[in-house]
Design an enzyme around this catalytic site. Sequence first.
Site, mmCIF file in Angstrom:
data_model
loop_
_atom_site.group_PDB
_atom_site.id
_atom_site.type_symbol
_atom_site.label_atom_id
_atom_site.label_comp_id
_atom_site.label_asym_id
_atom_site.label_seq_id
_atom_site.Cartn_x
_atom_site.Cartn_y
_atom_site.Cartn_z
ATOM 1 N N PHE A 89 0.830 -1.196 0.000
ATOM 2 C CA PHE A 89 0.000 0.000 0.000
ATOM 3 C C PHE A 89 0.868 1.251 0.000
ATOM 4 C CE2 PHE A 89 -2.637 -3.378 1.377
ATOM 5 C CZ PHE A 89 -3.875 -3.093 0.854
ATOM 6 N N CYS A 90 0.245 2.345 -0.385
ATOM 7 C CA CYS A 90 0.911 3.636 -0.441
ATOM 8 C C CYS A 90 1.741 3.857 0.826
ATOM 9 C CB CYS A 90 -0.113 4.756 -0.563
ATOM 10 S SG CYS A 90 0.594 6.397 -0.368
ATOM 11 N N PRO A 91 2.974 4.251 0.764
ATOM 12 C CA PRO A 91 3.716 4.595 -0.447
ATOM 13 C C PRO A 91 4.589 3.459 -0.969
ATOM 14 C CG PRO A 91 4.967 5.325 1.430
ATOM 15 C CD PRO A 91 3.774 4.577 1.978
ATOM 16 N N ARG A 115 3.011 14.560 -1.405
ATOM 17 C CA ARG A 115 2.190 15.245 -0.390
ATOM 18 C C ARG A 115 2.910 15.068 0.945
ATOM 19 N NH1 ARG A 115 0.129 11.130 -2.648
ATOM 20 N NH2 ARG A 115 0.090 9.153 -1.532
#
Lengths: 81, 386
Positions: A18-20, B194
């Site tokens: 999952f991100c990142p 971000r």
Amino acid sequence: MSENQQEKVKVIDARGSFCPGPLMELIRAVKESAVGDVIEIWSSDTGSQRDIPKWTEKAGHEFLGVIHEEGYDRIKVRKKR
Amino acid sequence: MPKKVLVVGGGTGGTIVANNLAHRLHDKLVAGEVEITVLDPSPLHVYQPAYLLIPFGIMHRSEAIRSERSLLAETVRFRQEGATKIDLKNRTVQTASGNLGYDFLVLATGARPDYSQVPGLEKAGYDFYTLDNAYRLREALGRFGGGRLVTAVAGIPFKCPTAPIEFAFLADSYYSRLGLREKVQVDYVYPLPRPFTIQNVAEDVQTMMDGRKINVNLLFNIESVDPEKKELKSMEGETIKYDLAVLTPPHTGAEVVIKSGIAGKGGWIPTDRYSLRVNGYDDAYAIGDATDIPVSKAGSAADFEAAVVATNIWDSLNGFAPSLRYDGKVMCFIITSIGEATILLFDYEHPPKPPPSNFACYWYKLVYNRMYWSITAKGLLPGVGV
């Protein structure tokens, strides 16, 4: 990481990460690759489609596009410098 | 023969899982039917969230350390030695003094800074990832009379994902209170597009940083640090100059899990995100910072995970099927100034909805720092909401 002989593409399977995670794995792979190498990252995280083009543009690499597969995307990048 | 539960690592996760189980199994432990052993080379337990607050004088060494033995229930055995090899196939953990067998193993081996991943990093600046470094930083912040203060993340994942954000906010607040803010430029440097991993929180953080005149530098993946020129260089080809750099180092897993061939990518233990079992084993669990599951490396995650694992080991010891799954729950404070904070509560399925920063959250965070010793670490608040 494996190498697809026909297209001479380094494939990184980051599905399930999952991100990142996928972006970080791509960055690591670019760091370890030679200029001109193509890296294809497989990601099931939808955020990768947004983050990876932003990073490749900023870092001066070439974003080659996305191929949508069932449940994941194949995102290709060429190391340019 | 007693059933043996072996916990490798006496940090937050290991201590809570041992104490939680000890409360549930008190009679069996006294009767010698079950043994719980915690293994850790250090006699001291450090409350790591203090590392962020020590540089600003908000917490002190005496509030951050207790003896591990004093935290563990009397029925838990504590062996002050490190694991040198973990053999999951043969259910054996090796130490300098011999081999320990187990019926259930909990790997709570944590994460550690790995400065070697970035050339120049260790000599370049300051960080708040060890107690000694937190005190070095406190001295440096006190001496710093003006210039560019850069707080940067040199690798993901790392312990406490909100800490660099909090550091930037606290630095802004600290120098404002000293009347020096106009002389100190605060920069926040982050590898992603971000300022935080979670989108909606990132938007709030960006707005707050803009309002506080904290410069946000994104997509800056640190390739090297030049301590002589005082420069950070990025993979993206950019350079940031600093007068004082506070750098979050990349992290990796414990040496013993890497050497034992248990660790996967990055040194993290491949772990089922729901059962918290080490992949491929039904008698070995992993919790806290040591795992590869997609949650924050934070004490609250270790706390919630410890409750799940303790419950499921208790179930197994009593002939029941495991009854809990970890849902990815994490609770993190974000201190946004000296006097205000917000709180993130989220899980695998539900992103956080942080309230506006307020004094009550800050107050609760400071109270929690003290509650940790008397309630959380002692396993007396077992998995509220798990």
